[in-house]
Design a protein around this motif. Structure first.
Motif, mmCIF file in Angstrom:
data_model
loop_
_atom_site.group_PDB
_atom_site.id
_atom_site.type_symbol
_atom_site.label_atom_id
_atom_site.label_comp_id
_atom_site.label_asym_id
_atom_site.label_seq_id
_atom_site.Cartn_x
_atom_site.Cartn_y
_atom_site.Cartn_z
ATOM 1 N N ASP A 13 2.784 -3.496 11.638
ATOM 2 C CA ASP A 13 1.610 -4.007 10.930
ATOM 3 C C ASP A 13 1.344 -3.072 9.740
ATOM 4 O OD1 ASP A 13 -0.962 -5.367 10.516
ATOM 5 O OD2 ASP A 13 -1.821 -3.500 11.300
ATOM 6 N N ASP A 15 -2.020 -2.825 7.573
ATOM 7 C CA ASP A 15 -3.363 -2.245 7.427
ATOM 8 C C ASP A 15 -3.888 -1.701 8.747
ATOM 9 O OD1 ASP A 15 -3.705 -3.057 4.599
ATOM 10 O OD2 ASP A 15 -3.512 -5.057 5.482
ATOM 11 N N GLY A 16 -4.242 -0.430 8.749
ATOM 12 C CA GLY A 16 -4.747 0.195 9.967
ATOM 13 C C GLY A 16 -3.645 0.755 10.852
ATOM 14 N N THR A 17 -2.389 0.468 10.470
ATOM 15 C CA THR A 17 -1.249 0.978 11.241
ATOM 16 C C THR A 17 -0.422 1.931 10.377
ATOM 17 O OG1 THR A 17 -1.188 -1.073 12.525
ATOM 18 C CG2 THR A 17 0.780 0.324 12.581
ATOM 19 N N ASP A 149 -2.481 -2.471 15.239
ATOM 20 C CA ASP A 149 -3.764 -1.846 15.580
ATOM 21 C C ASP A 149 -4.794 -2.881 15.995
ATOM 22 O OD1 ASP A 149 -4.187 -2.961 12.997
ATOM 23 O OD2 ASP A 149 -5.892 -1.614 12.723
ATOM 24 N N ASP A 153 -2.126 -8.372 16.622
ATOM 25 C CA ASP A 153 -0.774 -7.806 16.713
ATOM 26 C C ASP A 153 -0.232 -7.939 18.132
ATOM 27 O OD1 ASP A 153 -0.699 -6.945 13.986
ATOM 28 O OD2 ASP A 153 -1.954 -5.229 14.532
#
Ligand SMILES: [Mg+2]
Ligand SMILES: [Zn+2]
Length: 210
Positions: A13, A15-17, A149, A153
């Motif tokens: 992923d 964004d955020g990962t 995240d 996912d």
């Protein structure tokens, strides 16, 4: 078993990962990066990706980017930002074999580009992006992980029959508005990307009869 099966894989992923979300200190809101200058790799990402590559894992990115459908950002901005991310990783010696992007959104938003306002088979938690990543990066699905995240996912991983690993920091709850729903239980979780990768590399591959 064929001797030269496809390689194990990690579908990542974005964004955020891999990269941090962008916080507006004034309003307290968060959004995803839409300009190359906003790219901030999260702690442990470079180290973790090197570990995966050294262990023979093919790397792919699978990211939902509904901004153009919602009228929030242009398609060009999404593409520029994705290209810059690949460049940033390449500068660290990390090759991404496939970049799969879902631009769709079922309901769109004001000023959104109608081309992308539709139901689709690729927006996570649907599995379409992961199937494309597996094909384009030459991955063995029975030895592939989705690293993300969010609940979407994990859902996409389940739907694509690959295992799921979540970078999840309890204290980073300010990003909860970007989550798609209550967190569902992944196969593995850890607070940092490199810790998650270490756990993945210690986990035996699925004994898949398929
Ligand atoms: Mg995410
Ligand atoms: Zn889609």
């Amino acid at each position: 078993m064929s001797a030269m099966a496809a390689r194990p894989g990690a579908i990542l992923d974005r964004d955020g990962t891999l990269i941090d979300v962008v916080r507006d200190e004034e309003t307290g809101t968060v959004q995803v990066a839409f300009h190359p200058s906003q790219l901030r790799l999260l702690p442990g990402v470079v180290e973790g990706l090197h570990l995966l590559a050294a262990a023979g894992y093919g790397l792919a990115i699978a990211t939902n980017q509904p901004g153009p459908a919602k009228g929030q950002v242009s398609l060009a901005a999404v593409e520029r930002t994705n290209s810059a991310l690949l460049g940033l990783l390449a500068a660290e010696g990390i090759e991404i074999a496939a970049l799969e992007v879902c631009l769709h959104h079922p309901s769109g938003g004001p000023g959104g580009d109608a081309r992308w306002v539709t139901e689709c088979a690729c927006r996570k938690p649907k599995p379409g992006l992961l199937f494309r990543a597996i094909e384009h990066a030459g991955l063995d699905a029975t030895r592939t992980w989705m690293i993300g995240d969010s609940a979407a996912d994990v859902g996409a991983a389940r739907a694509a029959h690959v295992r799921s690993a979540l970078v999840f920091l309890e204290e980073r709850c300010e990003i909860c508005p970007l989550r798609d729903g209550p967190l569902v239980r992944p196969d593995l979780r850890a607070p940092r990307f490199d810790q998650l990768v270490a756990a993945i590399l210690q986990t035996p591959h699925m004994n898949c009869s398929g």
